[in-house]
Design a protein around this motif. Sequence first.
Motif, PDB file in Angstrom:
ATOM      1  N   ARG A 179       0.850  -1.152  -0.073  1.00 53.80           N
ATOM      2  CA  ARG A 179      -0.030   0.245  -0.048  1.00 53.80           C
ATOM      3  C   ARG A 179       0.861   1.113   0.074  1.00 53.80           C
ATOM      4  NH1 ARG A 179      -1.168   3.527   3.678  1.00 53.80           N
ATOM      5  NH2 ARG A 179      -0.484   2.240   5.322  1.00 53.80           N
ATOM      6  N   ARG A 180       2.002   1.156   0.698  1.00 51.97           N
ATOM      7  CA  ARG A 180       2.890   2.608   0.797  1.00 51.97           C
ATOM      8  C   ARG A 180       3.652   2.589  -0.320  1.00 51.97           C
ATOM      9  NH1 ARG A 180       4.264   4.372   5.783  1.00 51.97           N
ATOM     10  NH2 ARG A 180       2.989   3.722   7.508  1.00 51.97           N
ATOM     11  N   THR A 181       4.425   1.587  -0.782  1.00 50.74           N
ATOM     12  CA  THR A 181       5.305   1.723  -1.677  1.00 50.74           C
ATOM     13  C   THR A 181       4.726   1.122  -3.186  1.00 50.74           C
ATOM     14  OG1 THR A 181       6.429  -0.567  -1.511  1.00 50.74           O
ATOM     15  CG2 THR A 181       7.124   1.379  -0.151  1.00 50.74           C
ATOM     16  N   GLY A 182       3.889   0.438  -3.373  1.00 57.64           N
ATOM     17  CA  GLY A 182       3.539  -0.334  -4.522  1.00 57.64           C
ATOM     18  C   GLY A 182       4.241  -1.613  -5.057  1.00 57.64           C
ATOM     19  N   GLN A 183       5.142  -1.956  -4.067  1.00 57.83           N
ATOM     20  CA  GLN A 183       5.849  -2.873  -4.229  1.00 57.83           C
ATOM     21  C   GLN A 183       5.534  -4.444  -3.745  1.00 57.83           C
ATOM     22  OE1 GLN A 183       8.662  -2.626  -6.490  1.00 57.83           O
ATOM     23  NE2 GLN A 183       7.680  -0.398  -6.283  1.00 57.83           N
ATOM     24  N   LYS A 184       5.426  -5.464  -4.745  1.00 59.49           N
ATOM     25  CA  LYS A 184       5.056  -6.598  -4.280  1.00 59.49           C
ATOM     26  C   LYS A 184       6.187  -7.661  -3.699  1.00 59.49           C
ATOM     27  CE  LYS A 184       1.150  -6.950  -7.343  1.00 59.49           C
ATOM     28  NZ  LYS A 184       1.193  -5.760  -7.974  1.00 59.49           N
ATOM     29  N   TYR A 203      11.874 -14.305  -5.085  1.00 57.21           N
ATOM     30  CA  TYR A 203      12.332 -15.662  -5.064  1.00 57.21           C
ATOM     31  C   TYR A 203      13.819 -15.950  -4.502  1.00 57.21           C
ATOM     32  CZ  TYR A 203      13.529 -15.049  -9.923  1.00 57.21           C
ATOM     33  OH  TYR A 203      14.031 -14.710 -11.193  1.00 57.21           O
ATOM     34  N   GLN A 204      14.365 -14.927  -3.857  1.00 56.03           N
ATOM     35  CA  GLN A 204      15.509 -15.229  -3.085  1.00 56.03           C
ATOM     36  C   GLN A 204      16.524 -15.580  -4.014  1.00 56.03           C
ATOM     37  OE1 GLN A 204      16.101 -15.214   0.798  1.00 56.03           O
ATOM     38  NE2 GLN A 204      14.490 -13.562   0.110  1.00 56.03           N
ATOM     39  N   CYS A 205      16.774 -14.818  -5.117  1.00 54.15           N
ATOM     40  CA  CYS A 205      17.966 -14.996  -5.883  1.00 54.15           C
ATOM     41  C   CYS A 205      19.193 -14.551  -5.612  1.00 54.15           C
ATOM     42  CB  CYS A 205      17.609 -14.510  -7.403  1.00 54.15           C
ATOM     43  SG  CYS A 205      17.748 -12.978  -7.507  1.00 54.15           S
ATOM     44  N   ARG A 206      19.164 -13.416  -4.632  1.00 58.03           N
ATOM     45  CA  ARG A 206      20.275 -12.714  -3.988  1.00 58.03           C
ATOM     46  C   ARG A 206      20.970 -11.731  -4.771  1.00 58.03           C
ATOM     47  NH1 ARG A 206      22.392 -17.294   0.522  1.00 58.03           N
ATOM     48  NH2 ARG A 206      20.541 -18.129   0.891  1.00 58.03           N
ATOM     49  N   LYS A 224      12.930 -11.517   2.780  1.00 61.35           N
ATOM     50  CA  LYS A 224      12.370 -12.814   3.472  1.00 61.35           C
ATOM     51  C   LYS A 224      11.667 -12.546   4.643  1.00 61.35           C
ATOM     52  CE  LYS A 224      11.667 -17.053   2.958  1.00 61.35           C
ATOM     53  NZ  LYS A 224      10.838 -17.661   1.645  1.00 61.35           N
ATOM     54  N   LEU A 225      12.127 -11.600   5.495  1.00 59.90           N
ATOM     55  CA  LEU A 225      11.403 -11.361   6.663  1.00 59.90           C
ATOM     56  C   LEU A 225      10.107 -10.527   6.330  1.00 59.90           C
ATOM     57  CD1 LEU A 225      14.440 -10.582   9.314  1.00 59.90           C
ATOM     58  CD2 LEU A 225      13.345 -12.642   8.574  1.00 59.90           C
ATOM     59  N   VAL A 226      10.258  -9.925   5.357  1.00 61.56           N
ATOM     60  CA  VAL A 226       8.659  -9.090   5.153  1.00 61.56           C
ATOM     61  C   VAL A 226       7.847 -10.220   4.708  1.00 61.56           C
ATOM     62  CG1 VAL A 226       7.732  -7.812   3.323  1.00 61.56           C
ATOM     63  CG2 VAL A 226       9.801  -6.878   4.164  1.00 61.56           C
ATOM     64  N   GLN A 227       8.298 -11.200   4.114  1.00 66.47           N
ATOM     65  CA  GLN A 227       7.294 -12.170   3.628  1.00 66.47           C
ATOM     66  C   GLN A 227       6.843 -12.963   4.854  1.00 66.47           C
ATOM     67  OE1 GLN A 227       9.450 -14.433   0.848  1.00 66.47           O
ATOM     68  NE2 GLN A 227       9.232 -13.318  -0.820  1.00 66.47           N
ATOM     69  N   TYR A 228       7.751 -13.215   5.799  1.00 67.51           N
ATOM     70  CA  TYR A 228       7.239 -13.822   7.064  1.00 67.51           C
ATOM     71  C   TYR A 228       6.516 -12.796   8.232  1.00 67.51           C
ATOM     72  CZ  TYR A 228      10.697 -17.663   6.312  1.00 67.51           C
ATOM     73  OH  TYR A 228      11.411 -18.577   5.664  1.00 67.51           O
ATOM     74  N   ARG A 265      18.374  -4.293 -10.607  1.00 70.72           N
ATOM     75  CA  ARG A 265      18.738  -5.773 -11.178  1.00 70.72           C
ATOM     76  C   ARG A 265      17.834  -6.607 -10.726  1.00 70.72           C
ATOM     77  NH1 ARG A 265      25.270  -5.129  -9.253  1.00 70.72           N
ATOM     78  NH2 ARG A 265      25.957  -3.591 -10.794  1.00 70.72           N
ATOM     79  N   CYS A 266      16.510  -6.227  -9.972  1.00 71.84           N
ATOM     80  CA  CYS A 266      15.701  -7.302  -9.310  1.00 71.84           C
ATOM     81  C   CYS A 266      15.129  -7.873 -10.651  1.00 71.84           C
ATOM     82  CB  CYS A 266      14.789  -6.578  -8.445  1.00 71.84           C
ATOM     83  SG  CYS A 266      13.538  -7.939  -8.016  1.00 71.84           S
ATOM     84  N   PRO A 267      15.225  -9.383 -10.692  1.00 74.41           N
ATOM     85  CA  PRO A 267      14.388  -9.842 -11.734  1.00 74.41           C
ATOM     86  C   PRO A 267      12.926 -10.001 -11.791  1.00 74.41           C
ATOM     87  CG  PRO A 267      15.528 -11.726 -10.350  1.00 74.41           C
ATOM     88  CD  PRO A 267      16.080 -10.084  -9.790  1.00 74.41           C
ATOM     89  N   ASN A 268      12.413  -9.823 -10.466  1.00 72.03           N
ATOM     90  CA  ASN A 268      11.124  -9.649 -10.310  1.00 72.03           C
ATOM     91  C   ASN A 268      10.574  -8.202 -10.077  1.00 72.03           C
ATOM     92  OD1 ASN A 268      10.429 -12.361 -10.046  1.00 72.03           O
ATOM     93  ND2 ASN A 268      11.764 -12.437  -8.305  1.00 72.03           N
ATOM     94  N   ASP A 269      11.165  -7.291 -10.705  1.00 66.50           N
ATOM     95  CA  ASP A 269      11.093  -5.760 -10.715  1.00 66.50           C
ATOM     96  C   ASP A 269      10.397  -5.452  -9.194  1.00 66.50           C
ATOM     97  OD1 ASP A 269      11.429  -5.330 -13.264  1.00 66.50           O
ATOM     98  OD2 ASP A 269       9.536  -6.081 -14.109  1.00 66.50           O
ATOM     99  N   ILE A 270      11.110  -5.911  -8.396  1.00 64.04           N
ATOM    100  CA  ILE A 270      10.882  -5.293  -7.032  1.00 64.04           C
ATOM    101  C   ILE A 270      11.806  -3.886  -6.626  1.00 64.04           C
ATOM    102  CG2 ILE A 270      10.709  -5.723  -4.531  1.00 64.04           C
ATOM    103  CD1 ILE A 270      10.343  -8.553  -4.957  1.00 64.04           C
TER     104      ILE A 270
END
Lengths: 290, 181
Positions: free
Chosen positions: B15-20, B25-28, B49-53, B77-82
């Motif tokens: 809601r705040r940032t528009g980011q999912k 998927y932890q590609c690092r 990961k901690l956000v997901q948890y 560089r994020c492959p998931n456009d985060i």
Amino acid sequence: MATMSFTYYPGCSQSGSAEEFGDSTLAVCEALGIELLELPDWSCCGASSGHMTNDLLSVSLPGRDLAAARALGRDMLVVCAACYSRMKVSQRRILEDEELAGKVEDAVGADPRFTGRIRHLLDVLVNDVGLAEIKPRVVRSLGGLKAVPYYGCLLVRPPEVCCCDSVENPTDLDRFLAALGAEVRPWSFKTDCCGGSLSLSRTDVVERLVNRLFERAEEAGANCIVTACPMCTANLEMRQKPSKFGFSIPHPIPVLYFTEMLGLAMGLPDAEEWFKAHIIDPHPLLKELV
Amino acid sequence: MINNISPQLDKELERRTGQKVRDCYQCRKCSAGCPVAFAMDLLPHEVMKLVQYGLQERLLGCSTVWLCASCETCSTRCPNDIDVAGVMDGLRQMALEKGAAVGQPEIVLFHDSFLRGIKLLGRTNETVLMGQYKPLSGRLLDDMGLAAVMMLKGKIKLLPRMVKDRKAVRRIFDAAGKSGG
């Protein structure tokens, strides 16, 4: 060359710690016939501290300037990479999110929906003026300068709002310096962060980042680093070896602005004044050029 | 009081940032390219990961979000456009709003000093910034040598330039303060 005219947003550093950047910007634009009309009563963009702590503030501070630019109608020119980023990110969010635009309008008390283009001077010089136009104006070739171009972060990232030709390996500044006669040395740290926003609060972290950049520049065989950002320059010049009472510069490689390089190559008379303002004295290097 | 776990954390950040953040998927790649990773207590991919948890107490009290320099290498560089740096902004803002015990109070103090200067003058002035930050940070005497060099080079302007319509700038701060970010 067609005459160009911009609303100019100087940014705080250019009348403070980076006055030589502001002065050389005005001088080279005048010499090239680029008209700059300063944005009336402009205010600070809020920089990193704004977007790191308060979202609405981070868009509304640039929003006040965008509203003033809207009233004037011309495209906006910015030289500080940080101001440039904040202006462009804010403009994009205001134009894409009507709910946010409404909140900014309430905070600012004027319509912030500026639809003109926001340009960085490097982009204008390389892509609008063109290097073919600049080359014939070089009266003093910068041969002897072995420069590494340092783009830093905010001129290239995020690529959706920025202006450079590549996000991982930009070449705009490389080609610009080559056109002035400088030897451009290849290195892999063109866009690596110097840690600018942590300069006062975590000097230990910044010291490590800054020294790595100088070591890599040395390895690349450079005798100067050329930047387009007053935060990068301040950080590189002042943070090699932070200490309480002393001040030393283990890597005395001058850090210079791209506008200063152009002014020097064009033989502008004020160049000497700009170089006096640098913490890492560029005079020994510049003397070698003659 | 901040709950240890919030099942809504991922949604609140969206809601705040528009980011999912759930797309991670932890590609690092974010951690591999982060220039400040060496100083962090959680690496950027661990923050994701901690956000997901939903481990909000740990996140709002960590150092990493404040050490993030917003260089945006991770976001690029994020492959998931985060927009990972945007998520860090969201977490920083949440930490302040919820009154969390932040991991890097000195950095928060710096931002606070920087913004107070703008609220006062409408523009940033190095002398005013130092005057606000240095005494509070307990590092008043740091950089005395540098300050002397800056004086000699004309880099310290004792007469700050300011905005004429400072009321307008203060109104922006008031409006942004009320909205709670």
